[in-house]
Design a protein around this motif. Structure first.
Motif, PDB file in Angstrom:
ATOM      1  N   LEU A  35       0.833  -1.198   0.000  1.00 31.23           N
ATOM      2  CA  LEU A  35       0.000   0.000   0.000  1.00 31.23           C
ATOM      3  C   LEU A  35       0.870   1.251   0.000  1.00 31.23           C
ATOM      4  O   LEU A  35       0.570   2.221  -0.703  1.00 31.23           O
ATOM      5  CB  LEU A  35      -0.966   0.005   1.188  1.00 31.23           C
ATOM      6  N   TRP A  36       1.966   1.240   0.760  1.00 35.08           N
ATOM      7  CA  TRP A  36       2.863   2.390   0.809  1.00 35.08           C
ATOM      8  C   TRP A  36       3.419   2.718  -0.575  1.00 35.08           C
ATOM      9  O   TRP A  36       3.564   3.886  -0.933  1.00 35.08           O
ATOM     10  CB  TRP A  36       3.984   2.147   1.819  1.00 35.08           C
ATOM     11  N   GLU A  37       3.678   1.706  -1.371  1.00 35.23           N
ATOM     12  CA  GLU A  37       4.154   1.933  -2.742  1.00 35.23           C
ATOM     13  C   GLU A  37       3.150   2.726  -3.569  1.00 35.23           C
ATOM     14  O   GLU A  37       3.509   3.363  -4.548  1.00 35.23           O
ATOM     15  CB  GLU A  37       4.445   0.596  -3.428  1.00 35.23           C
ATOM     16  N   LYS A  65      -3.974  16.346   6.041  1.00 40.33           N
ATOM     17  CA  LYS A  65      -4.867  17.294   5.361  1.00 40.33           C
ATOM     18  C   LYS A  65      -6.329  16.889   5.515  1.00 40.33           C
ATOM     19  O   LYS A  65      -7.196  17.725   5.731  1.00 40.33           O
ATOM     20  CB  LYS A  65      -4.511  17.402   3.881  1.00 40.33           C
ATOM     21  N   PHE A  66      -6.608  15.595   5.409  1.00 41.92           N
ATOM     22  CA  PHE A  66      -7.987  15.113   5.508  1.00 41.92           C
ATOM     23  C   PHE A  66      -8.263  14.364   6.805  1.00 41.92           C
ATOM     24  O   PHE A  66      -9.318  13.746   6.936  1.00 41.92           O
ATOM     25  CB  PHE A  66      -8.330  14.253   4.298  1.00 41.92           C
ATOM     26  N   LYS A  67      -7.299  14.396   7.748  1.00 40.71           N
ATOM     27  CA  LYS A  67      -7.454  13.714   9.033  1.00 40.71           C
ATOM     28  C   LYS A  67      -7.912  12.265   8.836  1.00 40.71           C
ATOM     29  O   LYS A  67      -8.842  11.787   9.472  1.00 40.71           O
ATOM     30  CB  LYS A  67      -8.406  14.483   9.945  1.00 40.71           C
ATOM     31  N   LEU A  68      -7.210  11.603   7.922  1.00 43.86           N
ATOM     32  CA  LEU A  68      -7.553  10.242   7.534  1.00 43.86           C
ATOM     33  C   LEU A  68      -6.498   9.249   8.008  1.00 43.86           C
ATOM     34  O   LEU A  68      -5.313   9.409   7.714  1.00 43.86           O
ATOM     35  CB  LEU A  68      -7.675  10.150   6.003  1.00 43.86           C
ATOM     36  N   VAL A  69      -6.945   8.238   8.716  1.00 43.71           N
ATOM     37  CA  VAL A  69      -6.099   7.126   9.155  1.00 43.71           C
ATOM     38  C   VAL A  69      -6.493   5.911   8.329  1.00 43.71           C
ATOM     39  O   VAL A  69      -7.681   5.601   8.202  1.00 43.71           O
ATOM     40  CB  VAL A  69      -6.307   6.822  10.654  1.00 43.71           C
ATOM     41  N   ILE A  70      -5.498   5.240   7.778  1.00 47.38           N
ATOM     42  CA  ILE A  70      -5.736   3.985   7.066  1.00 47.38           C
ATOM     43  C   ILE A  70      -5.038   2.882   7.842  1.00 47.38           C
ATOM     44  O   ILE A  70      -3.847   2.966   8.128  1.00 47.38           O
ATOM     45  CB  ILE A  70      -5.203   4.043   5.619  1.00 47.38           C
ATOM     46  N   GLU A  71      -5.808   1.872   8.193  1.00 44.00           N
ATOM     47  CA  GLU A  71      -5.290   0.731   8.941  1.00 44.00           C
ATOM     48  C   GLU A  71      -5.396  -0.523   8.088  1.00 44.00           C
ATOM     49  O   GLU A  71      -6.388  -0.714   7.377  1.00 44.00           O
ATOM     50  CB  GLU A  71      -6.090   0.523  10.231  1.00 44.00           C
ATOM     51  N   THR A  97     -10.921  10.210  10.767  1.00 48.40           N
ATOM     52  CA  THR A  97     -11.680   9.145  10.116  1.00 48.40           C
ATOM     53  C   THR A  97     -10.741   7.962   9.941  1.00 48.40           C
ATOM     54  O   THR A  97      -9.587   8.139   9.534  1.00 48.40           O
ATOM     55  CB  THR A  97     -12.187   9.603   8.733  1.00 48.40           C
ATOM     56  N   VAL A  98     -11.225   6.768  10.242  1.00 45.35           N
ATOM     57  CA  VAL A  98     -10.424   5.555  10.116  1.00 45.35           C
ATOM     58  C   VAL A  98     -11.045   4.663   9.044  1.00 45.35           C
ATOM     59  O   VAL A  98     -12.231   4.364   9.093  1.00 45.35           O
ATOM     60  CB  VAL A  98     -10.351   4.780  11.455  1.00 45.35           C
ATOM     61  N   ASP A 115      -8.595   2.647  -5.170  1.00 40.13           N
ATOM     62  CA  ASP A 115      -9.811   3.328  -5.642  1.00 40.13           C
ATOM     63  C   ASP A 115     -10.696   3.754  -4.474  1.00 40.13           C
ATOM     64  O   ASP A 115     -11.268   4.846  -4.493  1.00 40.13           O
ATOM     65  CB  ASP A 115     -10.603   2.431  -6.593  1.00 40.13           C
ATOM     66  N   SER A 116     -10.809   2.916  -3.449  1.00 41.33           N
ATOM     67  CA  SER A 116     -11.593   3.267  -2.259  1.00 41.33           C
ATOM     68  C   SER A 116     -11.008   4.494  -1.568  1.00 41.33           C
ATOM     69  O   SER A 116     -11.745   5.388  -1.139  1.00 41.33           O
ATOM     70  CB  SER A 116     -11.632   2.102  -1.268  1.00 41.33           C
ATOM     71  N   ILE A 117      -9.696   4.542  -1.464  1.00 35.18           N
ATOM     72  CA  ILE A 117      -9.033   5.688  -0.836  1.00 35.18           C
ATOM     73  C   ILE A 117      -9.240   6.938  -1.685  1.00 35.18           C
ATOM     74  O   ILE A 117      -9.561   8.009  -1.160  1.00 35.18           O
ATOM     75  CB  ILE A 117      -7.536   5.397  -0.618  1.00 35.18           C
TER      76      ILE A 117
END
Length: 130
Positions: A35-37, A65-71, A97-98, A115-117
């Motif tokens: 995902l980091w790539e 910027k969007f206060k978004l956390v992706i786990e 938002t998580v 695409d979801s992100i």
């Protein structure tokens, strides 16, 4: 790394959390690396940070910027659902938002994950005043 003043994007994280984050960045899982790539170098038009300290947690990925956390949830997460729910609730108290994906989603269908992100970022961008 010596920090005397914590920017707001760290939500009061202590030195030990920064140390944990550094170790996690050096030892990312295959799913996190994949995902980091797709997130690094502002590929989606915004900056993401990998293994980012927030309060008492280390978020897998964070976009300030969007206060978004992706786990990214690995196999163990099915056994710690209550912990993950509590962690999400704590992060949401900071106005974050998580979004969660499984290892399998990232490893087997990275395009769908990205695409979801992108969809989330598009909606968030519309809601964010310039």
């Amino acid at each position: 790394m010596q920090r005397t003043e914590q920017p707001a994007m760290f939500y009061g994280a202590k030195r030990t959390i920064f140390q944990n984050a550094e170790l996690l960045r050096k030892n990312m899982t295959p799913a996190e690396t994949k995902l980091w790539e797709n997130l690094n170098k502002s590929q989606l038009g915004v900056r993401f940070k990998a293994q980012h300290p927030i309060d008492i947690f280390v978020a897998d990925f964070y976009c300030h910027k969007f206060k978004l956390v992706i786990e990214i949830d690995g196999g163990i997460h099915e056994y710690q659902q209550a912990y993950d729910d509590g962690r999400t609730a704590e992060l949401e108290k900071w106005g974050l938002t998580v979004i969660r994906f499984t290892n399998e989603e990232v490893l087997n269908d990275i395009e769908k994950v990205v695409d979801s992100i992108k969809r989330y970022l598009g909606v968030a961008k519309l809601a964010t005043p310039n």
